[in-house]
Structures are given as C-alpha cells and as structure tokens.
Design an enzyme around this catalytic site. Structure first.
Site, PDB file in Angstrom:
ATOM      1  N   HIS A 131      -5.344  -4.300  -1.364  1.00 36.07           N
ATOM      2  CA  HIS A 131      -5.067  -3.337  -2.405  1.00 36.07           C
ATOM      3  C   HIS A 131      -5.239  -3.491  -4.266  1.00 36.07           C
ATOM      4  O   HIS A 131      -5.078  -2.444  -5.399  1.00 36.07           O
ATOM      5  CB  HIS A 131      -4.225  -1.995  -2.343  1.00 36.07           C
ATOM      6  CG  HIS A 131      -4.195  -1.269  -0.980  1.00 36.07           C
ATOM      7  ND1 HIS A 131      -5.087  -0.251  -0.910  1.00 36.07           N
ATOM      8  CD2 HIS A 131      -3.749  -1.692   0.425  1.00 36.07           C
ATOM      9  CE1 HIS A 131      -4.779  -0.117   0.480  1.00 36.07           C
ATOM     10  NE2 HIS A 131      -4.228  -1.137   1.461  1.00 36.07           N
ATOM     11  N   SER A 160       0.561  -1.332  -0.258  1.00 33.63           N
ATOM     12  CA  SER A 160      -0.027  -0.132   0.134  1.00 33.63           C
ATOM     13  C   SER A 160       0.919   1.444  -0.022  1.00 33.63           C
ATOM     14  O   SER A 160       0.290   2.231  -0.176  1.00 33.63           O
ATOM     15  CB  SER A 160      -1.211   0.446   0.867  1.00 33.63           C
ATOM     16  OG  SER A 160      -0.393  -0.081   2.129  1.00 33.63           O
ATOM     17  N   LYS A 203     -12.472  -1.186   0.732  1.00 33.61           N
ATOM     18  CA  LYS A 203     -11.512  -0.420   0.313  1.00 33.61           C
ATOM     19  C   LYS A 203     -12.033  -0.050  -1.823  1.00 33.61           C
ATOM     20  O   LYS A 203     -12.609   0.322  -1.386  1.00 33.61           O
ATOM     21  CB  LYS A 203      -9.873  -0.647  -0.092  1.00 33.61           C
ATOM     22  CG  LYS A 203      -9.360  -0.166   1.409  1.00 33.61           C
ATOM     23  CD  LYS A 203      -8.063  -1.259   1.384  1.00 33.61           C
ATOM     24  CE  LYS A 203      -7.529  -1.177   2.434  1.00 33.61           C
ATOM     25  NZ  LYS A 203      -7.704  -0.768   3.640  1.00 33.61           N
TER      26      LYS A 203
HETATM   27  N1  PMP Z   1      -4.590  -5.536   5.110  1.00 32.95           N
HETATM   28  C1  PMP Z   1      -4.019  -4.556   4.026  1.00 32.95           C
HETATM   29  C2  PMP Z   1      -2.700  -4.573   3.582  1.00 32.95           C
HETATM   30  C3  PMP Z   1      -5.218  -2.931   4.375  1.00 32.95           C
HETATM   31  O1  PMP Z   1      -3.963  -1.695   3.537  1.00 32.95           O
HETATM   32  C4  PMP Z   1      -5.726  -2.724   5.281  1.00 32.95           C
HETATM   33  C5  PMP Z   1      -6.615  -1.099   5.232  1.00 32.95           C
HETATM   34  N2  PMP Z   1      -5.701  -0.492   6.028  1.00 32.95           N
HETATM   35  C6  PMP Z   1      -6.609  -4.125   5.893  1.00 32.95           C
HETATM   36  C7  PMP Z   1      -6.121  -5.296   6.024  1.00 32.95           C
HETATM   37  C8  PMP Z   1      -7.511  -3.657   6.959  1.00 32.95           C
HETATM   38  O2  PMP Z   1      -8.874  -3.410   6.197  1.00 32.95           O
HETATM   39  P1  PMP Z   1      -9.794  -3.084   6.743  1.00 32.95           P
HETATM   40  O3  PMP Z   1      -9.893  -1.425   6.569  1.00 32.95           O
HETATM   41  O4  PMP Z   1     -10.983  -3.011   6.043  1.00 32.95           O
HETATM   42  O5  PMP Z   1      -9.933  -3.615   8.102  1.00 32.95           O
END
Ligand code: PMP
Length: 396
Positions: free
Chosen positions: A213, A185, A243
């Site tokens: 992502h 990310s 997302k």
């Molecule tokens: N895994 C990754 C790689 C993420 O970027 C995120 C969100 N920042 C999450 C898991 C967590 O997802 P959520 O926002 O649905 O809790």
C-alpha cells in the site's frame, strides 16, 4: 461426496453464516474503474486498491495486448524451466531501477511472494518479529517458515527494541527478522522506517517491508522505503503489482545475492507458472508512466486530500490516516455493516471492515479514493455520505 467432507462443510458453512463470516460475492458487470456497475446499477467505486487508476489505463491495456500478440497468453512453464521470457527480465530490471536496489524478482502475486520469500530465508532455527497488524500473507509466510514468531505491538518501537534485545540475548536463534507492512491497509499509517533501521542495525535484524500500500503512493511512487531515503538499508522491499500498478503479481527488490537466493529457493518461483506476458508488460509500463510523469501520484493525493477534508467537514471521524486510505470509523460492527449497505443502495460502493480484520469496537467502512476519480464523482459520493449519515444519525 465423502461423509466426512459433507459433515465438515455443512457444519462449517452454518457456523460461518451464524458468525456473519460467510462471504457473499458481488459480481461486477463493468471494469473495476472509478465507477462500476453491479446488476446494471452504476456506483462510485471507493473500494478498490487501484490507487493510480492503472487497472483501466489505455497505455497499459495497449502494451498488454501487444505483449500477448508477441508472446501469447501464457508463459508456458515455471520460471526455472523455460517460462522466463524477455519481458519478465525487463520487468524485474525496471522494478530494481525504480526501487533503487541491485536486483528484483517477480512472483505471480503479492500473497505468494510473501509465502515464498519469507520461507526461503527463515527456518526453524530463526525468529521473526512481526507487527501485530501485518497482512495475512505475511502471517502465513512466517508460519510456513517454521521460525519462532514473536508479535510486536503495532508500530511500537520500544516493544520492538525490547523484543529484539531479548531474542538476541536468548542466544536461541541463528537469524532474526523484523517484518512489517510499509503502509497499514486498515488505518493508513506509515511504518517508522528510520527507527526500524536504527534498531535493526543495533541488533543485526534482517528487515522486510511489505509495501503493497506504499508503492505507487509514497516516495513519488517508489514506496515507503524510498520516501525515507533508506533504499539501501532495508533487505527486502516487497510489493505487489496488483494495487497501484493495477495489474497482478508481486516482487521483492533487494541485493543481487538476495535475489539470486530467491530465484533458487523461492518455491512459487520454482513451482508455479510465471506471470502472463501481458501482465508483465503492463506492470513494466505502469512503472514507466510513474517515472515519466508525476501527475498520477499527484492526482491520487489531490483526490484523497479533497475527499478527506469534505468527509471531515460534514462530521465524520476519519481516524489518523497518513495516506489516501480513508476509513470512516463508526465503532459498532453492526452499524458499519448497515452503513455500507445503505451507501451501496444509494450509489457509493464501499465495504464494511469489522472484527477480526480490525479490533472489536472499531468497525468502519474504508474508502480508497484514487487518481481516476473526478471531483464530480467525489462530490457525488460526499452528498450520498451526508444523506445516509443523517438518515442513520451518524452525523448531524
Ligand atoms: N500484502 C499486503 C499488505 C496486502 O494488502 C496484500 C493485498 N491485500 C497483499 C500483500 C497480497 O497482494 P496480492 O493481492 O498481490 O496477492
């Protein structure tokens, strides 16, 4: 308040402020769309993970309302008591179909999905090989499992192979997992799934790809694993509904046996109330929209490519992202902070990303152009980038 808590909080908060880690929270007066308003000030929003613009998609809002009318605002219980509504099952079937797997399980967030799914399978008799830049929820899920955690250099397949070999040859572990983000990310690079599959087959590794992502972005929306045509080779295809899908929730898609196990052993599934009916219905509809019409994913890529080209043309270093994630790399931490503050003042909402989220000396602001931005909005953002960059001497 207890004296010990008071002491802990006072000292802790002062420490956070001194290190620049104290969070001040911006509050939006608008929806989190391609433009937002904060304190009445309109800005182009380049900070959200709303890749396909689905957070404010009218079709999704409508099915959310319809499901709420039908089932109510809450599911009323955890999944294993009587909080499994027809819409939860329909969502899970839809995810499995889209991902090309036998089955899927939905959790209430991506974060608790990683916490629940990793710890449901891995134990203190096992080892987890984990890319050093994996997301915090993966790190916490690995810790919760009590397995031995072995850090693998970022996207370094030689290091992975070497450490997998050592772990197998040590004879110390019952099971060994390799876990990685599908798309990272902060830099927007894509995991080398074909090489991961080769190494996993050689050393009998369990494979876990967090595609928060990549889903909605790669593989016509179905994600990184589908992008490489390897859906049947990755044990856990994890993703979020928060997302590109635009709603809230997380999931694992995989074999029927794996999903059966997680439905009995994934603790957030057992002990936390299920997704709201409206969220489940909207998430299902989001997948249907991607299946029916590829313009959402295409608009995302068109906008991202357009924006990246323009940023580069005016002289910014945008790193080597392979996806719509567009960092503007500044290096200096303080400069990244000052730059984002100025951009916000001028009408572009982006956040600075600095150590410890990224390595020291690679401070940046991260842009997330999405399918809902118009070219006019992106042009407006570029003009502001040009003005602010010149004022701060970042570009000529
Ligand atoms: N895994 C990754 C790689 C993420 O970027 C995120 C969100 N920042 C999450 C898991 C967590 O997802 P959520 O926002 O649905 O809790």
């Amino acid at each position: 308040m207890s004296k010990s808590l008071e002491h802990f909080l006072d000292e802790g908060l002062a420490n956070l402020k001194e290190k620049g880690l104290y969070n001040t929270i911006d509050v939006l007066d608008s929806a989190n769309g391609p433009e937002i308003t904060i304190d009445g000030k309109r800005m182009i929003n380049l900070a959200s993970n709303n890749y396909l613009g689905f957070a404010t998609n009218p079709d999704l809002m409508q099915v959310c309302n319809e499901a709420t009318d039908k089932y109510g605002v809450g599911a009323g219980a955890v999944r294993t008591i009587n909080g499994t509504l027809k819409i939860h099952e329909e969502l899970e079937n839809k995810i499995a179909e889209f991902k090309g797997t036998e089955a899927a399980i939905a959790f209430q967030s991506g974060f608790n999905c990683n916490m629940g799914a990793i710890s449901a399978v891995m134990t203190k008799e096992d080892a987890i090989l984990s890319d050093e830049l994996n997301h915090a929820s993966i790190i916490d899920g690995c810790r919760l499992s009590r397995a031995k955690i072995i850090r693998v250099k970022h996207q370094d397949m030689e290091d992975l192979e070497q450490k997998a070999k050592e772990a197998v040859e040590s004879g110390q572990y019952k099971k060994i997992m390799y876990i990685t983000d599908g798309v990272f990310s902060m830099d927007g690079d894509i995991a080398n799934i074909p090489e991961i599959v080769r190494i996993a087959e050689k050393y009998d590794l369990i494979t876990y790809v967090d595609d928060a992502h990549g889903s909605g972005v790669l593989g016509k929306g179905a994600g990184t694993v589908k992008h490489f045509g390897l859906s049947d080779k990755i044990d856990f295809q994890m993703g979020t509904l928060s997302k590109a899908i635009g709603v809230v929730g997380g999931y694992v898609a995989g074999s029927q046996r794996l999903i059966d196990w997680l439905k009995s052993q994934g603790r957030p599934f057992l002990f936390s109330t299920s997704l709201t009916p409206g969220a489940a219905a909207a998430a299902k509809k989001a997948i249907e929209l991607m299946q029916e019409d590829d313009h959402y994913v295409q608009d995302l890529w068109d906008n991202a490519n357009y924006f990246k080209e323009k940023l580069q043309a005016i002289g910014y270093d945008i790193g080597k992202s392979e996806t719509p994630i567009t960092p503007v790399i500044l290096g200096d931490e303080l400069l990244a902070q000052k730059f984002s503050k100025k951009l916000i003042e001028n009408g572009v909402y982006v956040k600075p990303i600095v150590f410890p989220t990224v390595p020291m000396g690679t401070g940046r602001v991260r842009n997330m152009p999405n399918a809902a931005h118009t070219k006019e909005m992106l042009d407006e953002a570029i003009a502001i980038y040009e003005k602010v960059g010149k004022e701060l001497g970042i570009i000529k």
